[in-house]
Structure formats: structure tokens, C-alpha cells
Scaffold this motif. Structure first.
Motif, PDB file in Angstrom:
ATOM      1  N   TYR A 406       0.838  -1.213   0.000  1.00  0.00           N
ATOM      2  CA  TYR A 406       0.000   0.000   0.000  1.00  0.00           C
ATOM      3  C   TYR A 406       0.870   1.259   0.000  1.00  0.00           C
ATOM      4  O   TYR A 406       0.556   2.266   0.628  1.00  0.00           O
ATOM      5  CB  TYR A 406      -0.985  -0.002   1.179  1.00  0.00           C
ATOM      6  N   HIS A 409       1.938   5.935  -1.983  1.00  0.00           N
ATOM      7  CA  HIS A 409       0.579   6.334  -1.711  1.00  0.00           C
ATOM      8  C   HIS A 409       0.106   7.202  -2.869  1.00  0.00           C
ATOM      9  O   HIS A 409       0.375   8.395  -2.898  1.00  0.00           O
ATOM     10  CB  HIS A 409       0.605   7.107  -0.399  1.00  0.00           C
ATOM     11  N   PRO A 412      -5.843   9.839  -3.874  1.00  0.00           N
ATOM     12  CA  PRO A 412      -5.980  10.021  -2.432  1.00  0.00           C
ATOM     13  C   PRO A 412      -5.966   8.698  -1.665  1.00  0.00           C
ATOM     14  O   PRO A 412      -5.989   8.711  -0.442  1.00  0.00           O
ATOM     15  CB  PRO A 412      -7.355  10.665  -2.322  1.00  0.00           C
ATOM     16  N   TYR A 413      -5.913   7.561  -2.362  1.00  0.00           N
ATOM     17  CA  TYR A 413      -6.060   6.304  -1.630  1.00  0.00           C
ATOM     18  C   TYR A 413      -4.822   5.432  -1.733  1.00  0.00           C
ATOM     19  O   TYR A 413      -4.035   5.554  -2.651  1.00  0.00           O
ATOM     20  CB  TYR A 413      -7.277   5.537  -2.145  1.00  0.00           C
ATOM     21  N   ALA A 414      -4.689   4.532  -0.763  1.00  0.00           N
ATOM     22  CA  ALA A 414      -3.628   3.546  -0.806  1.00  0.00           C
ATOM     23  C   ALA A 414      -4.102   2.417  -1.713  1.00  0.00           C
ATOM     24  O   ALA A 414      -5.023   1.693  -1.386  1.00  0.00           O
ATOM     25  CB  ALA A 414      -3.349   3.040   0.601  1.00  0.00           C
ATOM     26  N   GLU A 415      -3.487   2.302  -2.886  1.00  0.00           N
ATOM     27  CA  GLU A 415      -3.904   1.286  -3.844  1.00  0.00           C
ATOM     28  C   GLU A 415      -3.220  -0.049  -3.551  1.00  0.00           C
ATOM     29  O   GLU A 415      -2.297  -0.122  -2.744  1.00  0.00           O
ATOM     30  CB  GLU A 415      -3.577   1.746  -5.272  1.00  0.00           C
ATOM     31  N   GLU A 416      -3.672  -1.081  -4.267  1.00  0.00           N
ATOM     32  CA  GLU A 416      -3.114  -2.427  -4.090  1.00  0.00           C
ATOM     33  C   GLU A 416      -1.765  -2.531  -4.805  1.00  0.00           C
ATOM     34  O   GLU A 416      -1.637  -3.236  -5.810  1.00  0.00           O
ATOM     35  CB  GLU A 416      -4.094  -3.468  -4.657  1.00  0.00           C
ATOM     36  N   THR A 467      -6.623  -3.888  12.730  1.00  0.00           N
ATOM     37  CA  THR A 467      -7.662  -2.897  12.948  1.00  0.00           C
ATOM     38  C   THR A 467      -7.971  -2.754  14.433  1.00  0.00           C
ATOM     39  O   THR A 467      -8.023  -1.656  14.973  1.00  0.00           O
ATOM     40  CB  THR A 467      -8.937  -3.293  12.192  1.00  0.00           C
ATOM     41  N   ALA A 470      -5.163  -1.004  16.248  1.00  0.00           N
ATOM     42  CA  ALA A 470      -5.077   0.433  16.010  1.00  0.00           C
ATOM     43  C   ALA A 470      -6.229   1.179  16.679  1.00  0.00           C
ATOM     44  O   ALA A 470      -6.073   2.328  17.094  1.00  0.00           O
ATOM     45  CB  ALA A 470      -5.062   0.712  14.518  1.00  0.00           C
ATOM     46  N   ARG A 471      -7.392   0.523  16.773  1.00  0.00           N
ATOM     47  CA  ARG A 471      -8.536   1.206  17.397  1.00  0.00           C
ATOM     48  C   ARG A 471      -8.487   1.142  18.917  1.00  0.00           C
ATOM     49  O   ARG A 471      -9.114   1.943  19.594  1.00  0.00           O
ATOM     50  CB  ARG A 471      -9.843   0.574  16.904  1.00  0.00           C
TER      51      ARG A 471
END
Lengths: 483, 126
Positions: A406, A409, A412-416, A467, A470-471
Motif C-alpha cells: 500500500y 501512496h 488520495p487512496y492507498a492502492e493495491e 484494525t 489500532a482502534r
């Protein structure tokens, strides 16, 4: 299990002589006497040795296997660097010793400066900054101070959208307003956009070359001409100098300020929060702005020059991280001019070799030769229910550190996309088996996607819930007893 | 990809929906899908005055940090503290519980410059 959890009262590997020390302290400096020992873990020496030996076996590094982490240049750090940096003639010196007693260290630093000047085509260097972003900040502060003295209305810095995130952060920290320059379809700076943005409020443009997607900035000469003609300066982020040593010099391309990440190109240990070094080089007209002190040579005597009236001040204590600088010095001297040229050539050839082998399975993001690293896409794999993350996790089962995922960058997005950087250190055999593993995984994705979704299976720690982690951040350790 | 029919859309994937003269602003379902699991939503200062296209906040996912721009100009009246406390709302309900800020429109004409739901669906057709 932590060492604290293994602690049993009364066991010890070493005695600090606490009671004796306290008796002495109470007699002479009672205000420093401790009431009780801090709760250090109490373990026998053998338990201690096993604890750390076992931890060490859980680690993965360049010394254990292939580590193609794109953008990071995880090249091999020759062991002679460590031997030389541990030499008592270096380690027993104190920076407060006077310059006459520290001639050896100052000579080493001065000669390192000379080497870096020759490699980059710059006129002077500071060795003080303690990491890449710190070097960027130093460079930006130099440009800021120069513009304050010469053209104070220049308050903006142009930065390509492909740039590493530290670039806008450093420019902002130095007091500039950041303006983003879009990339063109070939991955370089969009010249029309640059033409529109480059006005008399722009102090400088920050460029990485090869850029952050591993491509040579084809229009660098035109960019330099345009920016200079309109009164701006050029800043070179040396993150990717590993592709250019002996081939091209940033100073000859028109750059006015450069920083070098010694831990990438010059084989000093990668951070992990430890000491780093990012020397900053400048053209002559900026030399008075360098941080003090600057190592100089006068009549065969090495000295620290503090007399730079326009200096931006100190960037760190003393001479910078001398032990890190020593490793880079040893590396450069061991490699020599021909060795460094061969290094950069091999780094570029290796990246293009990996790109060629993997292209049928993971198409390159840009259809053109790359420099020292290559961006490959895993876009089509979503139809098997598999993401790039799953592919990377599965690679760990084959014994490899995954490439960077990812990243870069693409806003605006992190692509595959993944970024593979084999570096010059690796043999054809190693790269072949790495590519074989990725090709096999691309088959597994079609035939048995669950194998990827549940990977890694053979590592010390299996799939973690990133996830959730990080949360629900836990930033300090609590053992089972809750202490 | 879900698309809210009564919202207008920016090219950078923010949506705006006007209710009683107040604009709700958020990021689209397409954007949250691209971002992946969102783990952090940055602060937005209530009372600040923004121009369309200004940085509103940034969101972080497990993959990367991304900037969010306001599609309309005006004063920030209220911020959705629910979503800063529970960033997963941005993934589960981007158009509803995942709204980011309420903005008092200073130039309602700007809405005409944004895409309709139909145009946005076409723009983000994969």
C-alpha cells in the motif's frame, strides 16, 4: 512472557551491592540515598541468557533473510563497519575533550565530508542531523534563513504529490507553506503544473530522484532551469541516492541543498528508534547557513568552526552521532569509487530483474524501466477474495520479509501496490527463489485463497488483528499481576 | 458501493447533504471502501471558517492517512464526536452515523458545482 513475569524473589544474575552503596550514600550524600531498590526483575543468569537468546531467534533481519522492503533500502551492513565503530580509539573519546586530543575523530568526520561532497557534487556539509527527517528540517531551515535574508516574500515550498510524507512535514516545521505539484502519467513532475505554480512566492522545490515511485525524474534539467530562472532553490531528498552513486551527482543536476540518509545508501544500521545520521550538503552560497559547529581543516589541523554568522544554529549536541558516521566512513572507504559505482548499477539491475520476472503476475505501475526499486500491482486478485495484505502475509510462510505494501501512496487512496527493493546485496539465486514464491502465491490465490486469508501459518506470531490493535491502542505494558 | 441520492459529491469523494440550511459533510461509501478499516478520525475545530476545498480533517486507516476536504464554504457549527470516538462508524454508515461536520453554508451556490448522485455514480463506476 516478559522478564518481569519470570522474576522470582531472591534470584539474581548480578549484584549491584545495593546495601553497601546505600551506606556510602547515606554517609556522604544522604539526599541521594534510595529508600528501596526499584522492582527490577530477579532472575538467574541462565534464565536471563535464555530469555534474550530466544527473543533474538524470533527476530527477522537482513542477516537472517531477504528483506525487499521497498523505499527502505535494506541493504546488507558489512560487519567491518561494526568492528571499526567499536574501536576503543573511537569509543573512549569524549566530545568535551579539546580538538587537539580529538584529531582522529575530527579527521574522520572531515574526510567523510569530503567523500560526501565528491559523491553528491556539493561544496560543504554538516554531519549533525540525527535522522532523515531531521536532515530535511535542517535543509529547509537553511533555505528559510537564506530567503529571509535575500527574498523574504518567498514563503512557499513546492512538493510533488508522490513525495514521502516527511517532506511536507519538514517544510511546514521550517515555516513554509506547502504547495503540492501533481505527477504526470509517466510518474514524474507535471511540467505544466510546475510552470503555473513556480512564481515569486516560491522559495524552493523538494525533489527525490529517483522519485518515491522508483523512477528517474526525466525532466530534472528542465525543472532545475525553470526553478532557478524564477528565483527558487532546489532541495534534493537523498533517500534514493543508492541508485545514482558514481553515475550522476545531485550538485551537477542543479540541486542547492541535499540530505543523505546514511542508513540507506551508506549501510549504517536502520533506526528502530536508535541513533541515525543525515548529513546535509549545500552549495557554496549557503555554506554560511550550516549548523554550527562545522568540521574544518586549517594548516593540517582539524577544528570545529563556530564562526558562521548566518548559521541556523545547532541541530544536535556535539558533532552528531559519531559512531554512525564512522560506519558510513568505513563503508565508503572500503567500497571506493569503483565499488560505489558498481553498487548503484547492481541495485538498479536487480530491481529491473525482479520487475521482469514478476511482471506477468503483478503488472508494474509504470511501463518504463525503474531505478533501484519497482512498484508492482496486485489489483486483479480481489476477484479471488484476496488482497495485497493477504499475499504479503503468505510470503512470510515462505521465509521472506514482505515488500512494502500500500505504498507509494497514490493520492488520495492507498492502492493495491507493493514496492520491491532487492538492493545490490542480493544474489540472482535469492531473487529467483523470492520471485518463485510470489508466483506460487499468485497460483494459490486462485486455487486455495483460504491459504492466503489465514496466513501466516509458520511464523512465531500468526495473523494479527491490525484494525483492533489500532482502534484500541495499548501504549504501556502491564504484566499479569497488573503492576 | 452505496450512493445517497439526496447528497451532492466532490471529485475527492466527500458528500454534502443540506438539512434546513445546514450542510452535513462526510466521506462517501466509495471512499471508505478504498480507505479500508478506519482507525482514527482527526479533530475538526468548531467555529472555524473554511473555504470550499480547504482541509477539513484527516482520517487514518490501517493502510494510510488521507486528507478530507470540505466541499462547501462556511463556518463549522458542530462536529460528530461519535465518529471520532468510534471511527468504525465511517466504514459501517458513511452517509449516516459517519458524518463528520455540520457547516453553515456561506455560499449555497457552490452546491451546483458539485456532482449529483447520478453523476457521482457514473464518475466512480468501476
Amino acid at each position: 512472557m516478559t522478564l518481569f513475569e519470570k522474576s522470582v524473589a531472591g534470584r539474581s544474575a548480578f549484584s549491584f551491592g545495593f546495601e553497601e552503596d546505600r551506606a556510602v550514600a547515606e554517609r556522604y550524600v544522604p539526599e541521594f540515598a534510595r529508600a528501596a531498590v526499584k522492582p527490577l526483575p530477579q532472575v538467574a543468569e541462565l534464565d536471563l541468557v535464555r530469555h534474550f537468546t530466544n527473543l533474538a531467534t524470533m527476530n527477522y533481519g537482513v542477516d537472517t533473510g531477504f528483506y525487499p522492503l521497498g523505499s527502505c533500502t535494506m541493504k546488507y551492513n558489512p560487519k567491518i563497519n561494526e568492528r571499526m565503530a567499536a574501536d576503543p580509539r573511537l569509543t573512549v573519546r569524549h566530545p568535551l575533550d579539546n580538538a587537539t586530543d580529538n584529531q582522529g575523530i575530527l579527521q574522520m568526520e572531515f574526510e567523510l565530508k569530503e567523500c560526501l561532497q565528491e559523491i553528491t557534487g556539493m561544496d560543504d556539509f554538516t554531519l549533525q542531523p540525527a535522522c532523515g527527517a531531521h536532515g530535511e528540517l535542517a535543509g529547509m531551515l537553511i533555505i528559510h534563513a537564506y530567503m529571509r535574508d535575500h527574498d523574504a516574500k518567498r514563503t512557499k515550498v513546492l512538493i510533488p504529490d508522490s513525495a514521502h510524507g516527511t517532506n511536507p512535514a519538514s517544510a511546514t516545521m521550517a515555516g513554509f507553506q506547502v504547495v503540492t505539484v501533481p505527477s504526470n502519467e509517466r510518474g514524474g513532475v507535471d511540467m505544466d503544473a510546475l510552470d503555473k505554480l513556480m512564481d515569486d512566492t516560491v522559495a524552493a522545490i523538494m525533489l527525490t530522484n529517483p522519485n518515491t515511485v522508483g523512477l528517474f525524474e526525466e525532466n530534472i534539467t528542465q525543472i532545475a532551469e525553470l526553478v532557478h530562472a524564477r528565483g527558487g532553490l532546489l532541495y534534493y531528498d537523498g533517500a534514493n541516492l543508492n541508485a545514482l552513486m558514481g553515475l550522476i551527482r545531485p550538485g551537477d543536476l542543479g540541486f542547492d541543498v541535499v540530505h543523505l540518509n546514511l542508513h540507506k545508501t551508506f549501510s549504517t544500521p536502520h533506526g528502530g528508534g536508535g541513533p541515525g545520521a543525515a548529513p546535509v550538503g549545500v552549495k557554496k552560497f549557503l555554506a554560511d547557513y550550516l549548523p554550527i559547529p562545522v568540521v574544518v581543516c586549517r594548516d593540517g589541523q582539524y577544528a570545529l568552526d563556530e564562526n558562521r554568522p548566518h548559521t541556523i544554529g545547532r541541530m544536535s549536541g556535539f558533532y552528531g552521532n559519531t559512531a554512525v558516521l564512522a560506519r558510513a566512513y568505513v563503508y565508503i572507504k572500503m567500497m571506493g569509487r569503483d565499488g560505489l559505482l558498481a553498487t548503484s548499477r547492481a541495485a538498479v539491475i536487480n530491481a529491473n530483474y525482479v520487475k521482469a520476472l514478476l511482471s506477468p503476475y503483478f503488472p508494474p505501475a509504470y511501463d518504463r524501466p525503474v531505478m533501484h526499486e519497482t512498484v508492482l500491482s496486485a489489483k486483479g486478485y480481489d476477484k479471488y477474495g484476496v488482497t495485497l495484505l493477504d499475499i504479503a502475509k503468505r510470503l512470510m510462510d515462505y521465509g521472506y520479509h514482505p515488500p512494502t505494501i500500500y505504498f507509494p501512496h497514490f493520492p488520495p487512496y492507498a492502492e493495491e501496490v507493493m514496492m520491491v527493493e532487492p538492493t545490490e546485496s542480493e544474489s540472482k539465486e535469492t531473487m529467483d527463489s523470492f520471485c518463485d514464491a510470489l508466483i506460487k502465491i499468485s497460483q494459490e490465490a486462485k486455487e486455495n485463497p483460504d491459504l492466503l486469508l489465514s496466513a501466516p501459518h509458520d511464523t512465531v506470531v500468526t495473523r494479527v488483528n491490525e484494525t483492533y490493535a489500532a482502534r484500541h491502542l495499548v501504549t504501556s505494558h502491564r504484566d499479569k499481576k497488573g503492576t | 458501493m452505496k450512493i445517497q441520492s439526496d447528497a451532492r459529491y466532490a471529485k475527492s469523494d466527500e458528500w454534502v447533504r443540506v438539512e434546513g440550511g445546514v450542510a452535513f459533510v462526510g466521506v462517501s461509501d466509495y471512499a471508505q471502501g478504498k480507505l479500508g478499516d478506519v482507525v482514527f478520525v482527526g479533530d475538526i475545530s468548531v467555529g472555524s471558517t473554511l473555504k470550499a476545498g480547504d482541509l477539513l480533517t484527516s482520517v487514518e486507516s490501517v493502510k494510510a492517512a488521507s486528507d478530507v476536504y470540505t466541499p462547501v464554504s462556511g463556518k463549522v457549527l458542530e462536529v460528530n464526536h461519535e465518529v471520532t470516538a468510534k471511527p468504525e462508524l465511517l466504514n459501517s454508515d458513511a452517509f449516516g452515523a459517519g458524518w463528520l461536520a455540520k457547516i453553515e453554508l456561506s455560499n449555497p451556490d457552490e452546491l451546483n458545482g458539485l456532482m449529483s448522485a447520478t453523476d457521482y455514480a457514473e464518475y466512480r463506476k468501476e
